[in-house]
Each structure stands twice: as C-alpha cells, then as structure tokens.
Design an enzyme around this catalytic site. Structure first.
Site, short mmCIF file in Angstrom:
data_model
loop_
_atom_site.label_atom_id
_atom_site.label_comp_id
_atom_site.label_asym_id
_atom_site.label_seq_id
_atom_site.Cartn_x
_atom_site.Cartn_y
_atom_site.Cartn_z
N LYS A 39 0.86 -1.31 -0.19
CA LYS A 39 0.00 0.02 0.00
C LYS A 39 0.86 1.25 -0.07
CE LYS A 39 -3.66 2.04 2.68
NZ LYS A 39 -4.79 1.81 3.62
N SER A 111 -9.76 2.02 3.22
CA SER A 111 -8.71 2.55 2.14
C SER A 111 -7.81 1.87 1.34
CB SER A 111 -8.04 3.74 2.93
OG SER A 111 -7.08 3.30 4.02
N SER A 135 -9.88 -0.10 7.17
CA SER A 135 -9.37 0.13 5.75
C SER A 135 -8.71 -1.28 5.36
CB SER A 135 -8.22 0.96 5.83
OG SER A 135 -8.83 2.19 5.98
#
Length: 395
Positions: A39, A111, A135
């Site tokens: 990420k 997210s 997330s």
C-alpha cells in the site's frame, strides 16, 4: 528505477507504482516464492510515496515491515493505490480512484483498495495494507478476500515507516485469498507456528445490529453463526454501542497533525472532502479531543467486559454488498444512512480499541464477516479463522 506502471494493464487503477522488475526476496526464506504488493503509505527505498494524493505528504522513511518481508523471501511487486491519504472507505483518490475487481462501477472498499484488488485478481499472493477504521477489513469483504488486522502494537506488524493517518488507531496487516496465506506470513514474521483451533465449546458473541445491515448481510452472518453452532460452539446475541463520537475526533485531530504542513496552504491539493475533514480535525480543541479519548477508554472497558463472557465476537464487516461508485448513502432497515457512517460504525470499534480481527468471506458473495478476539490473541484468532474457513467450505 523505471516506473513501468503505465505499461501494465490496470483497468481497475489499483497500482500506484510498478517497477520494471520486483524487489526480490532473499533466497531460501520461509516466504520464498510469494509475491506481495505494498500500500502506498509504506516507505520503500527507491520507490515513490504519494499516498494517492496530489498534495505533498511527509516522508515516513523506510518501512521495517517491508524490509523484513523481503528478508524472509517474499518479493515486492509494486505499490497499490488507496483512498486518498487513507481517509475514507471507498477508494476515491487524486488519481481517478480504484474500481472493483469484478463489478465495474462498484467500489472495492478502502482505504486499502488497490491492495484488495491486487489480491482478488491474483496479481500477488498477499498485500500489505493498513487499517485505521476498517481499511483492511472493508475492502477484503467487498472484494471477497481475507484481511487480518493484528492487535494494536503487535511487534511483528510495525507501523514505523508508514505515513500515519491516526497514530493511535493505525494498524499494518495483510490481505490474501485465504487464511492459510495470511497465517504463513504471520508465522514467518513471528517465528511461531499457528495451530488450528477447534470450534467446539467456543463461546461466541454475535453482534448483528438489525437496523444497520441489509437483509442479505443478516442472512450471511446468521449462516456463519449457524455453522459455528453446528460445530459445537455456543452463539449468543450481544450489543455494542456506536463509537464514532470517540473515533472521529481522535482520527481527524491526529490526521490534521500529520498533514499540518500541507494545511498551511489554501489549496494544498487534497480532494475537497479530504481537505474539509482535515480542516475539521485541525479545528478541534484539546478539550474535545480529551473528551473523545475518555470515551474511548470507556468503550475499551465495555469490550474487555464482553471478553469475560465470550471467546470470540462475530460481526458483519460491511453493511451492504458493494455500493456504486459515487454513492454516498445506503438504504438500511433504520432508513437512509450516509455510507461512511454505515460502514465505520461496524468496523471502527475494533481499530479504535486495538483488538485483533480477521475479515473472512462468507458463503454469500462479497459480504464479509469479522472475527474479533481479545487483545494479544492473534495466533489463536488465526487458528480459529482457518478452522472456520474450512468448515464453511471456503478453502
């Protein structure tokens, strides 16, 4: 290092950066042969970090977790997009946002949106994500994969070298297509074997607020509960409050502090919702934040008390199947509800309070279940999740 991202087919816009060749893992390690995505909040030497925003962001330095995974033999393929600076649950960002891996026009969740997509499409074996309010768990649920949020502060899953959103709520963790892969990574990081745990005799609290989820989510969770009962567990309904009155002030104030330099500009480059949220956080007083922290302590006491009655909590990971891109409200039995609130009130308690959680797919497509364990029981939780995954016929 050449950024070859544009040359890689990526209709979902999951990838923020893909080098011409992966960062190779050390040969002969316990994770040799596995690939992972990162990420774009994790610092990786030689790779850019943009946090999927056009605004300037602080440099967190290199991530020791990425370094450790490479040393254990896994190879890093590239960086994935996220909901801008991790402040959201749909996947919207400054680079056109990320689409669902199987349902074009639907949100993948956030997210850690690109992380979930990269796993769901089989582009990597596992993905590194972060979870501040859901997330990891929300995109895992909506993309039909497994997500693991460890206990807050778990030494095997450090958040150093990760651009923070909320230093007291942030967690680092993996997503994968099955619990076995998540467990393999966790075992390599801890140096301990994780044993499967029998479901018989387990005391399970079912948190399923009827007005907060659609009928298909309720049916999916009742199916999981029935599977647990059939395996010899006892399942009892339980209640827990909405914690957003503590969660939101804490996260927004801490996020505003992280991005304080950018907020000195009138238009630093954030999307309008992100900028408004950060400005809202910056405007909170110390008194308001302290009051939120006191509410968090009270909620933690309530959760600890529940774990004197239950070994495990079962809860929905999402309130609905994947919503449409741009949808900001969902229709629930309690009535129309803002999407952000509808999702976070299910997931935020367990990141706010730091408990370990596995998000597990259900037998109903793209609806996930949360398995929540007491603090520090990460290994046992993974053992239970693997047993339940097999019992459900998902692995």
């Amino acid at each position: 290092m050449t950024d070859a991202t544009s040359a890689v087919p990526d209709p979902q816009r999951a990838w923020a950066f893909r080098p011409a060749s992966p960062l190779p893992g050390a040969p002969g390690g316990p994770l040799s042969g596995l690939t992972f995505s990162v990420k774009d909040l994790f610092g990786v030497t030689g790779w850019p970090l943009r946090a999927s925003t056009r605004a300037p962001v602080p440099d967190p330095g290199p991530s020791p977790l990425v370094t450790r995974l490479l040393a254990l033999g896994a190879s890093a393929v590239g960086k994935t997009h996220l909901h801008e600076i991790a402040l959201g649950i749909t996947g919207v960002n400054g680079f056109s946002g990320t689409d669902h891996p199987f349902l074009p026009g639907r949100v993948p969740g956030g997210s850690s949106s690109g992380a979930a997509v990269s796993v769901a499409l089989g582009q990597v074996d596992f993905a590194l994500g972060t979870d501040t309010g859901g997330s990891i768990r929300v995109p895992a649920a909506w993309c039909g994969v497994v997500g693991f949020k460890p206990t807050k502060g778990h030494p095997a899953w450090p958040t150093g070298g990760v651009l923070p959103l909320s230093v007291t709520c942030d967690h680092a963790g993996p997503l994968a297509r099955d619990v076995a892969t998540v467990t393999r990574v966790h075992e390599a990081l801890t140096g301990r074997a994780v044993s499967e745990v029998a479901l018989g005799g387990l005391r399970v609290g079912l948190w399923l607020p009827g007005g907060w989820v659609t009928e298909d989510v309720r049916v999916a969770l009742r199916d999981v509960a029935g599977t647990l009962t059939g395996a010899g567990a006892t399942v009892e309904d339980m209640d827990f409050p909405e914690v957003l009155d503590a969660y939101s002030p804490i996260v927004l104030s801490e996020a505003a502090h992280v991005h304080r330099d950018a907020l000195r500009h009138d238009d630093p480059g954030f999307l309008p919702f992100t900028l408004a949220s950060l400005r809202q956080g910056a405007a909170l007083t110390d008194t308001e934040v302290r009051a939120a922290q006191e509410r968090r302590a009270a909620y933690r006491a309530q959760l600890d008390d529940l774990f004197t009655r239950f070994d495990l909590i079962l809860a929905p990971a999402v309130p609905t199947p994947p919503p449409a891109q741009g949808q900001d409200e969902v229709l629930l039995p309690d009535g129309p509800t803002p999407l952000r609130r509808a999702v976070l009130r299910l997931t935020a308690p367990f990141s706010l309070l730091g408990a370990p959680v596995v998000a597990l797919p259900t037998r109903t497509a793209l609806i996930g279940a949360q398995l929540i364990a007491p603090h520090g029981q990460d290994d046992r939780l993974l053992g239970l999740a693997r047993t339940l995954e097999r019992t459900l016929g998902l692995a």
